[in-house]
Structures are given as structure tokens and as C-alpha cells.
Design a protein around this motif. Structure first.
Motif, PDB file in Angstrom:
ATOM      1  N   ASP A  99      -1.292 -25.068  -7.881  1.00 44.60           N
ATOM      2  CA  ASP A  99      -1.396 -24.654  -6.653  1.00 44.60           C
ATOM      3  C   ASP A  99      -1.744 -23.206  -6.417  1.00 44.60           C
ATOM      4  O   ASP A  99      -2.601 -22.773  -5.603  1.00 44.60           O
ATOM      5  N   VAL A 100      -1.493 -22.400  -7.493  1.00 44.13           N
ATOM      6  CA  VAL A 100      -2.212 -21.207  -7.558  1.00 44.13           C
ATOM      7  C   VAL A 100      -3.567 -21.105  -7.763  1.00 44.13           C
ATOM      8  O   VAL A 100      -4.338 -20.446  -6.914  1.00 44.13           O
ATOM      9  N   ASP A 103      -5.352 -21.852  -4.235  1.00 44.08           N
ATOM     10  CA  ASP A 103      -5.186 -20.901  -3.434  1.00 44.08           C
ATOM     11  C   ASP A 103      -6.221 -19.861  -3.913  1.00 44.08           C
ATOM     12  O   ASP A 103      -6.957 -19.348  -2.842  1.00 44.08           O
ATOM     13  N   VAL A 104      -6.527 -19.655  -5.132  1.00 46.28           N
ATOM     14  CA  VAL A 104      -7.564 -18.629  -5.599  1.00 46.28           C
ATOM     15  C   VAL A 104      -8.965 -19.359  -5.263  1.00 46.28           C
ATOM     16  O   VAL A 104      -9.791 -18.364  -4.798  1.00 46.28           O
ATOM     17  N   VAL A 107      -9.406 -18.629  -1.686  1.00 43.54           N
ATOM     18  CA  VAL A 107      -9.661 -17.114  -1.353  1.00 43.54           C
ATOM     19  C   VAL A 107     -11.187 -16.715  -1.798  1.00 43.54           C
ATOM     20  O   VAL A 107     -11.902 -16.136  -0.862  1.00 43.54           O
ATOM     21  N   ALA A 183      -7.816 -11.583  -4.974  1.00 41.69           N
ATOM     22  CA  ALA A 183      -6.840 -12.391  -5.414  1.00 41.69           C
ATOM     23  C   ALA A 183      -6.023 -12.107  -6.765  1.00 41.69           C
ATOM     24  O   ALA A 183      -5.454 -12.707  -7.591  1.00 41.69           O
ATOM     25  N   ASP A 185      -3.511 -10.521  -7.139  1.00 43.20           N
ATOM     26  CA  ASP A 185      -1.850 -10.526  -7.272  1.00 43.20           C
ATOM     27  C   ASP A 185      -1.582 -12.109  -7.514  1.00 43.20           C
ATOM     28  O   ASP A 185      -0.231 -12.415  -7.739  1.00 43.20           O
ATOM     29  N   ARG A 186      -2.583 -12.933  -7.523  1.00 48.72           N
ATOM     30  CA  ARG A 186      -2.094 -14.508  -7.708  1.00 48.72           C
ATOM     31  C   ARG A 186      -2.523 -14.875  -9.212  1.00 48.72           C
ATOM     32  O   ARG A 186      -1.923 -15.660  -9.829  1.00 48.72           O
ATOM     33  N   ALA A 187      -3.556 -14.219 -10.066  1.00 47.79           N
ATOM     34  CA  ALA A 187      -3.919 -14.918 -11.235  1.00 47.79           C
ATOM     35  C   ALA A 187      -4.777 -13.745 -11.790  1.00 47.79           C
ATOM     36  O   ALA A 187      -5.080 -12.855 -11.397  1.00 47.79           O
ATOM     37  N   LEU A 203      -1.335 -15.681 -13.978  1.00 45.25           N
ATOM     38  CA  LEU A 203      -1.111 -14.137 -14.082  1.00 45.25           C
ATOM     39  C   LEU A 203      -0.570 -13.747 -15.087  1.00 45.25           C
ATOM     40  O   LEU A 203       0.609 -14.232 -15.573  1.00 45.25           O
TER      41      LEU A 203
END
Length: 281
Positions: A99-100, A103-104, A107, A183, A185-187, A203
């Protein structure tokens, strides 16, 4: 910054951690006889040698013939630990949650139009139609990243080690900065290629973090580690180790992070330092 000749070394060296491409390997992806001899001599002297690379375990054949001792390698920029004595079997995985990763991907599609993606799983790599093809992986699935990252139920598909993002126009460091701002803050974002190819991990996942954990398991202090690297994906490891050397061909970020600079990868820069370590013993 000091050279390999006069840069301080640990009072006791118990582990050598070395990157492969652009560091231990020559440009033709081989090891020199001098480097092979230095690695063998280090382990004969009781110093553990860890290969710490962005490569997946299945691409470790370049060094498997020269594995001694424990045979452990840190692969995929710290996302996996592989046992090279057991055909690269993964014994630890630090995944990027799907899911991360999705999201990346979304973005970066917005932040850098024209980007294309590949997904490195524990079982192999797959990539989008626009992504530069992997000739070393002819069995890869070609599909959009959203499909490659889809799973029917949580935990039902192979873990994701990293996502790779390629841009055909942006400068490599510009792309890295853009991605971290969009991004970070996500990975975790880094790069090891001369092209605009980013490597995206969970991350906090890095070569340094996994190396630190491996050393802790063995009772080895960071002050007893000597590390070698050449690219941004080596920066954390070079900063963490008690002594570290950027290659003569290294990216400026690696040079800034290291405590010394050695010769380039075609001039046996790693072997030069190992020989000095052994001479001091």
C-alpha cells in the motif's frame, strides 16, 4: 578528507563491509586477482567480509566464487540478507509494504510525469512497458505498476523488496531530490545508477541499518567496521562505520560521508586498504 595511505583505521578491524558495483568490482563486473587475494587473506586473518549491495540476491554470482566464512550478503540496499552458501536463500527481509509502494507510485506519477516503474519482489523483478527492459530477467511480467503491486489478500503475494523509478529526462540527483521532497515521509529513496533510476525501499531501510543489525548479532561494534562505497546508496553505511572509504570514482555525497578516499574500482582501491589493515596486524 584523507587518502587510503594515511586515513586512520580502527584499532581492531573485525568486519569489512563493501559495496560491489563501482567499488569492489571493476567496470567489466569482474574481480581482480589482487582483490580476490585480499578478500581471502582478510577472512583467513579472522576478519568477516560482508558484501553490501543494491543488487538482488540472484545477481550475486559475480562474487559467489569468492565467498568464504559465513557467506552472508546484504542485498537490495538492506531490504534482504542472503546466504550465498545456500544459493542466495533469503534469511531476512525488510519489505516495502504494497500500500505504501502504491502511494509512492501515485505521488511520483504526479510529481515527475514520464516516470516508469519496476517492482523487485523476493521472487524476481517485473516492470512497466515504458521501463528499460531487464535483459538479465527474461521471465519478468510487463504490466503497469498498479497491477504488479496488486494482491488478492494482504500477505498473499511475495514481499516487495524495492520499487525502482526511472525517468528519461531528469538529471539523476535532481530526480532523487524531487522524489525525497514529494514522498520522503513514506519511503526511503536512494540511487546507485549513473542514470535517473531511483531505488525505493521501506521507510528507514538502508544498507547501514541492516549492517548495524548484523553486526549487533555478532557482537561487533561499529568502531570495528571498515566500509567501502561509491554512490548515494552507500552514504549511510559510510557514515555509520568506524572507518570508511569512498572510491576514487565516487559520487560527491559518498566522498563527503566517508572518512577517507581510496583508489578507484579499476585500481584495486578496496584491496589497497585491506592490505594496509592486514599489514598493521
Amino acid at each position: 578528507m584523507t587518502s587510503a595511505i594515511d586515513s586512520p583505521l580502527p584499532a581492531v578491524t573485525r568486519l569489512i563491509a563493501t559495496d560491489l558495483d563501482g567499488t569492489l568490482l571493476r567496470d567489466d563486473k569482474t574481480l581482480s586477482d589482487r582483490t580476490v587475494a585480499a578478500l581471502a587473506a582478510a577472512e583467513e586473518a579472522g576478519i568477516e567480509v560482508f558484501f553490501v549491495t543494491g543488487r538482488p540476491a540472484r545477481w550475486m554470482d559475480v562474487v559467489t566464487a569468492h565467498v568464504h566464512g559465513h557467506g552472508m550478503a546484504i542485498c537490495a540496499n538492506g531490504a534482504a540478507v542472503a546466504d550465498l552458501h545456500r544459493d542466495g536463500r533469503l534469511i531476512e527481509v525488510r519489505p516495502l509494504e504494497r500500500d505504501v509502494a502504491l502511494d509512492v507510485v501515485h505521488v511520483l506519477r504526479e510529481a515527475a510525469p514520464g516516470v516508469s516503474f519496476a517492482v523487485e519482489l523476493t521472487t524476481g523483478i517485473h516492470y512497466e512497458p515504458a521501463y528499460p527492459p531487464f535483459h538479465m530477467d527474461p521471465g519478468a511480467t510487463v504490466a503497469v505498476a498498479e497491477k504488479l503491486l496488486h494482491e488478492e489478500a494482504p500477505g498473499s503475494a511475495a514481499p516487495v523488496l524495492k520499487v525502482l523509478a526511472h525517468h528519461p529526462e531528469l538529471a539523476p540527483d535532481t530526480f532523487l531530490t524531487l522524489a525525497r521532497e514529494a514522498a520522503g515521509d513514506r519511503a526511503s529513496f536512494t540511487r546507485s545508477s549513473p542514470t535517473a533510476l531511483l531505488e525505493i525501499s521501506g521507510l528507514g531501510v538502508s544498507k547501514a541499518g541492516t549492517l548495524a543489525a548484523c553486526c549487533a548479532q555478532r557482537g561487533i561494534d561499529r568502531a570495528e567496521v571498515v566500509a567501502f562505497g561509491d554512490m548515494p546508496n552507500d552514504v549511510e553505511m559510510l557514515s555509520w562505520a568506524g572507518a570508511s572509504f569512498a572510491m576514487g570514482n565516487a559520487h560527491p555525497a559518498a566522498v563527503a560521508a566517508a572518512s577517507g578516499v581510496t583508489l578507484n574500482n579499476n585500481e584495486d582501491g578496496v584491496a589497497v586498504v585491506i592490505e594496509r589493515i592486514l599489514a598493521a596486524r
